[in-house]
Write a protein that holds these residues in place. Structure first.
Motif, PDB file in Angstrom:
ATOM      1  N   ILE A  87       0.838  -1.207   0.000  1.00  0.00           N
ATOM      2  CA  ILE A  87       0.000   0.000   0.000  1.00  0.00           C
ATOM      3  C   ILE A  87       0.870   1.254   0.000  1.00  0.00           C
TER       4      ILE A  87
ATOM      5  N   LEU B  61       2.106   1.836  -3.459  1.00  0.00           N
ATOM      6  CA  LEU B  61       1.023   2.371  -4.297  1.00  0.00           C
ATOM      7  C   LEU B  61       0.850   3.866  -4.067  1.00  0.00           C
TER       8      LEU B  61
ATOM      9  N   TYR C   4      -8.355   3.601  -4.898  1.00  0.00           N
ATOM     10  CA  TYR C   4      -7.999   2.199  -4.714  1.00  0.00           C
ATOM     11  C   TYR C   4      -7.157   2.000  -3.466  1.00  0.00           C
TER      12      TYR C   4
ATOM     13  N   LEU D 105      -7.991  -0.502  -0.409  1.00  0.00           N
ATOM     14  CA  LEU D 105      -7.038  -1.520   0.030  1.00  0.00           C
ATOM     15  C   LEU D 105      -6.792  -1.441   1.531  1.00  0.00           C
TER      16      LEU D 105
ATOM     17  N   ASP E 153      -3.469  -8.656  -2.771  1.00  0.00           N
ATOM     18  CA  ASP E 153      -2.165  -8.195  -3.237  1.00  0.00           C
ATOM     19  C   ASP E 153      -2.020  -8.380  -4.747  1.00  0.00           C
TER      20      ASP E 153
ATOM     21  N   ARG F 279      -3.767  -5.603  -6.357  1.00  0.00           N
ATOM     22  CA  ARG F 279      -2.945  -4.391  -6.292  1.00  0.00           C
ATOM     23  C   ARG F 279      -1.910  -4.379  -7.416  1.00  0.00           C
TER      24      ARG F 279
END
Length: 512
Positions: free
Chosen positions: A22, A25, A104, A108, A184, A187
């Motif tokens: 995360i 990201l 997103y 998450l 994951d 992602r």
């Protein structure tokens, strides 16, 4: 390969890995955001650059004429379009990449928190079962005299723990880890999609950017140095003849004067004064042509300009006045026709209401004719001075007549500028214009057809009655007075209101 079976004892490691995913990201989202700001600032600076170098046009005289200037302005326009494409790239990245990444990442975090809470609850439940088994074991050791009972209880708790442990490691944890694995992997897929969208945002505008660059190249190729040089000649040519040679002046006559005329020194002083007046004063009025022109207020006859420039300005003003005169004459003709229709059909309007407008139009026509006559007198004076009246006047008159398309009242071209406008239709008392039109031997050809939308009685003279839905031939269009001339199949003709019919004209027809 499954996290639930391969990583059954790595809960903390999975916790750290999903948090790292995360964070990565969000770091990429920050990168995209900074790239968007760079694109926006780049586009803004490009637009400011274009605005800085674009000319501020306050009049037609300041419009660019040289091809080099026009090419540069075209390059600025293409650069402005290029800046717009950079803004499109920024908007596309902000909408498709950055906004999607932020939404997103939030989803998450929520999903990860839920899965980890479920894992911790399962671990806590397993620990509680283990404590209960340990307590039972301790009770067995402390109460040896109750061995049989404690042994049975211990066996029951042991069996229960083994069942929960099996369920924990083979059902609960694999399910939770499987969900974390799917999260994951999603992602990773989302990052791949964002990488592709990041590149597509710029790839989409590459064709337009290429066109902008091609437009800049075409603008550069359109530069015409010969045309620009000719514009310089046309803009600044004065029309003056180059100054001639200075005549030889004999100064020796002042040296041999007799003493009775005065002393030699006095004669020298007088001759010096005379020389200064004759030699310095003459070229002073001619040499200004090659330097700066004397500044002064702009005069109505443009006499402050050189002859060639003055001739062009006067010719331009005459052309503008002739166009205005043509408009006023057309307006006068339309008003006279409308007045004639009102006199024949009083229910349509009062003819007297048009008199003030007619008077104003006549005053404008008289004023314009006087202005044209005055400017043509100045133009004749300039052309007489420059000595090139024959060729230049003839060519300018021909071009002027062809451009404006002016005709005399009889329909033929004329050289007199005051006669170049069509005169209004002559009125002979109360002569009936409709009667003259119906007395033609040959009927007018049909230029289209019409269908009556509303019924019309047609009681007045010169009008044609019609029923709703009736189809008629069109033989003369509406000239601006609200009436259209039509004909039935039996040959009966007359005027009908234009607003009462639906007109369809033939494509190949040129009108009546």
């Amino acid at each position: 390969m499954s996290w639930g079976t391969e990583l059954w004892d790595q809960f903390d490691s999975l916790d750290k890995h999903t948090q790292w995913g995360i964070d990565f990201l969000e770091r990429y989202a920050k990168f995209v955001k900074e790239r968007i700001e760079i694109e926006q600032n780049y586009a803004k600076q490009l637009r400011n650059l274009v605005k800085k170098y674009c000319p501020k046009r306050s009049s037609k005289d300041e419009e660019p004429r040289f091809t080099s200037c026009i090419a540069f302005f075209n390059i600025l326009n293409e650069l402005n379009d290029y800046a717009g494409q950079r803004e499109v790239v920024a908007e596309e990245m902000a909408h498709r990449v950055y906004g999607e990444l932020m939404r997103y990442a939030h989803d998450l975090k929520t999903e990860r928190k839920m899965h980890l809470q479920e894992g911790r609850k399962a671990q806590q439940y397993l620990d509680m079962c283990w404590k209960q088994m340990d307590n039972a074991k301790q009770q067995l050791n402390l109460r040896t005299h109750m061995a049989d009972e404690n042994k049975n209880e211990y066996a029951a708790q042991l069996q229960n723990f083994n069942g929960e442990q099996h369920k924990h490691f083979y059902v609960v944890i694999p399910q939770i880890y499987k969900q974390l694995q799917e999260m994951d992997e999603r992602r990773t897929i989302k990052l791949s999609e964002c990488y592709r969208g990041f590149a597509d945002s710029e790839r989409k505008v590459i064709p337009i950017i290429s066109k902008c660059l091609e437009g800049m190249i075409l603008a550069a190729k359109s530069v015409d140095e010969r045309r620009d040089s000719q514009m310089v000649v046309d803009s600044f040519k004065s029309g003056f003849e180059p100054p001639g040679d200075f005549p030889f002046e004999d100064y020796s006559q002042h040296i041999y004067r007799t003493i009775s005329d005065g002393t030699i020194s006095a004669s020298k002083q007088e001759s010096g004064k005379m020389d200064s007046k004759t030699t310095v004063g003459k070229p002073k009025g001619k040499l200004w042509l090659f330097g700066k022109k004397p500044k002064g207020p702009a005069l109505e006859d443009f006499s402050h300009l050189p002859p060639e420039q003055r001739r062009k300005k006067l010719q331009q003003r005459i052309d503008e006045l002739n166009r205005e005169l043509q408009k006023e004459s057309d307006q006068k003709e339309a008003l006279n026709k409308m007045k004639d229709v009102y006199e024949k059909n009083p229910q349509m309007g009062d003819p007297g209401s048009l008199q003030p407008k007619l008077a104003e139009t006549m005053n404008n026509i008289d004023r314009l004719r006087m202005e044209i006559h005055k400017n043509e007198a100045w133009l004749s004076e300039v052309e007489g001075k420059t000595g090139g009246r024959g060729d230049r006047r003839h060519s300018s008159d021909i071009n002027h007549l062809v451009t404006q398309g002016r005709e005399s009242p009889e329909g033929s071209y004329t050289d007199d500028a005051n006669q170049e406008v069509r005169g209004p239709p002559q009125q002979h008392g109360h002569h009936n214009e409709f009667d003259d039109e119906f007395e033609d031997d040959d009927p007018l050809p049909a230029i289209g057809h019409c269908k009556a939308i509303y019924p019309f009685d047609g009681h007045n003279e010169g009008t044609l009655a019609m029923k709703e839905g009736e189809v008629l031939y069109i033989i003369e269009e509406d000239k601006g007075d609200g009436w259209t001339r039509a004909r039935r199949q039996n040959g009966e003709e007359g005027y009908v209101p234009t607003s009462y019919i639906d007109v369809t004209l033939e494509k190949n027809s040129k009108g009546s």
